[in-house]
Design an enzyme around this catalytic site. Sequence first.
Site, PDB file in Angstrom:
ATOM      1  CB  SER A  90      -0.868  -0.030   1.261  1.00  0.00           C
ATOM      2  OG  SER A  90      -1.370   1.254   1.547  1.00  0.00           O
ATOM      3  CE1 TYR A 143      -4.190  -1.446   5.636  1.00  0.00           C
ATOM      4  CE2 TYR A 143      -3.125   0.575   4.884  1.00  0.00           C
ATOM      5  CZ  TYR A 143      -3.741  -0.624   4.602  1.00  0.00           C
ATOM      6  OH  TYR A 143      -3.915  -1.001   3.298  1.00  0.00           O
ATOM      7  CD  GLU A 180      -2.374   5.426   4.227  1.00  0.00           C
ATOM      8  OE1 GLU A 180      -1.907   5.753   5.324  1.00  0.00           O
ATOM      9  OE2 GLU A 180      -2.965   6.233   3.477  1.00  0.00           O
TER      10      GLU A 180
HETATM   11  P1  GDP Z   1      -6.418   6.214   3.326  1.00  0.00           P
HETATM   12  O1  GDP Z   1      -5.599   7.085   2.433  1.00  0.00           O
HETATM   13  O2  GDP Z   1      -6.150   4.767   3.154  1.00  0.00           O
HETATM   14  O3  GDP Z   1      -6.369   6.622   4.763  1.00  0.00           O
HETATM   15  O4  GDP Z   1      -7.941   6.379   2.777  1.00  0.00           O
HETATM   16  P2  GDP Z   1      -9.215   7.185   3.315  1.00  0.00           P
HETATM   17  O5  GDP Z   1     -10.153   7.251   2.158  1.00  0.00           O
HETATM   18  O6  GDP Z   1      -9.740   6.595   4.585  1.00  0.00           O
HETATM   19  O7  GDP Z   1      -8.661   8.660   3.668  1.00  0.00           O
HETATM   20  C1  GDP Z   1      -8.071   9.468   2.699  1.00  0.00           C
HETATM   21  C2  GDP Z   1      -7.783  10.839   3.307  1.00  0.00           C
HETATM   22  O8  GDP Z   1      -9.012  11.509   3.538  1.00  0.00           O
HETATM   23  C3  GDP Z   1      -7.034  10.849   4.645  1.00  0.00           C
HETATM   24  O9  GDP Z   1      -6.033  11.827   4.593  1.00  0.00           O
HETATM   25  C4  GDP Z   1      -8.114  11.265   5.644  1.00  0.00           C
HETATM   26  O10 GDP Z   1      -7.619  11.970   6.778  1.00  0.00           O
HETATM   27  C5  GDP Z   1      -8.944  12.193   4.782  1.00  0.00           C
HETATM   28  N1  GDP Z   1     -10.298  12.422   5.306  1.00  0.00           N
HETATM   29  C6  GDP Z   1     -10.861  13.633   5.584  1.00  0.00           C
HETATM   30  N2  GDP Z   1     -12.083  13.464   6.066  1.00  0.00           N
HETATM   31  C7  GDP Z   1     -12.329  12.127   6.116  1.00  0.00           C
HETATM   32  C8  GDP Z   1     -13.445  11.349   6.537  1.00  0.00           C
HETATM   33  O11 GDP Z   1     -14.460  11.860   6.973  1.00  0.00           O
HETATM   34  N3  GDP Z   1     -13.324   9.980   6.413  1.00  0.00           N
HETATM   35  C9  GDP Z   1     -12.187   9.393   5.916  1.00  0.00           C
HETATM   36  N4  GDP Z   1     -12.129   8.053   5.784  1.00  0.00           N
HETATM   37  N5  GDP Z   1     -11.121  10.118   5.524  1.00  0.00           N
HETATM   38  C10 GDP Z   1     -11.180  11.461   5.619  1.00  0.00           C
END
Ligand code: GDP
Length: 327
Positions: free
Chosen positions: A127, A151, A129
Amino acid sequence: MPRALITGITGQDGLYLAELLISKGYTVYGLIRGQNNPKIELVRRTVPDVRLVTGDLTDVSSLVRVLSEAQPDEVYNLGAISFVAYSWENAALTTDVTGKGVLNILEATRLYAGDDPASVRFYQASSSEMFGKVQEVPQRESTLLWPRSPYGVAKVFGHYMTINYRESYGMHASSGILFNHESPRRGPEFVTRKVTRAVARIRHGLQDALVMGNLDAQRDWGFAGDYVEAMWLMLQQPHGDDYVVATGETHSIRDLLNAAFDAAGIADWEPHVHQSQEFMRPAEVDLLVGDATKAREVLGWAPKVGFRELVAMMVEADLRDAAAEAR
Ligand code: GDP
């Protein structure tokens, strides 16, 4: 006919990969965890030809049994606890499944492959990440890893263990470093789907507001259907290797909000969106953008669906669901 085993069959990528492999004539086995897993129905409905086998990435004996039953030529390890925000609250469980689970399936695959370790091809879902606090822009295969969540740390363990099995035993093991990839099948806890669902529900008067976290984070978002092709291509190469899979474009959460509300015909999103500490993370990955040159040159892979098209596809699917709910 080639045979494949997919862990994580109930997830977005498992479903797209199963469809791809079935279209290529594979016999596909999917690992299902737990008693009465509520997602079994979804898999049966979406990919009825997949043969489901019971097992758990944390139980190596179950993996040994499943491999001997499925007799796969290719093993795709997509199973993981995959939601970054959840991983702080469940760090040990995430480590067991997303990290140590990789060791378990690698070891079971090595035992199953017997005298010829390279005879079974192995894919690990690594990933972006893992890049976390990015040490280079854009990120490529050689970029120093600096994970920012439990993670991410667990994925780094799985990534290096995959390389270690390749180097120690000569296994045909590949690690795909996939940047965020989305689709109408994405879980609603991830930001893209959270936004497209909410936008569709706002459009149909089912909700008023959307509560978000950090709007400044930037991600390299591609379409999951494109990314599973890269997984398959990796296992068709003469040797296992590591590949970044990305679009090379980055967009902020604000860009995502613009594109999603726009696709639903709502001009101004600001009155609908609030921010809350609840969705902020203890440590953030601020910027991800991948360099997929190696995947393009070696695998001949390139993404087909761009950012706005992807968001529009997801909004359209969610608008259909919201319209049905509103009736
Ligand atoms: P990730 O990149 O695997 O963590 O995928 P996510 O889709 O969960 O999050 C992507 C980005 O969106 C991260 O930087 C989060 O902090 C940001 N983000 C902002 N608001 C939200 C929210 O309400 N939900 C999630 N899941 N992410 C958010």
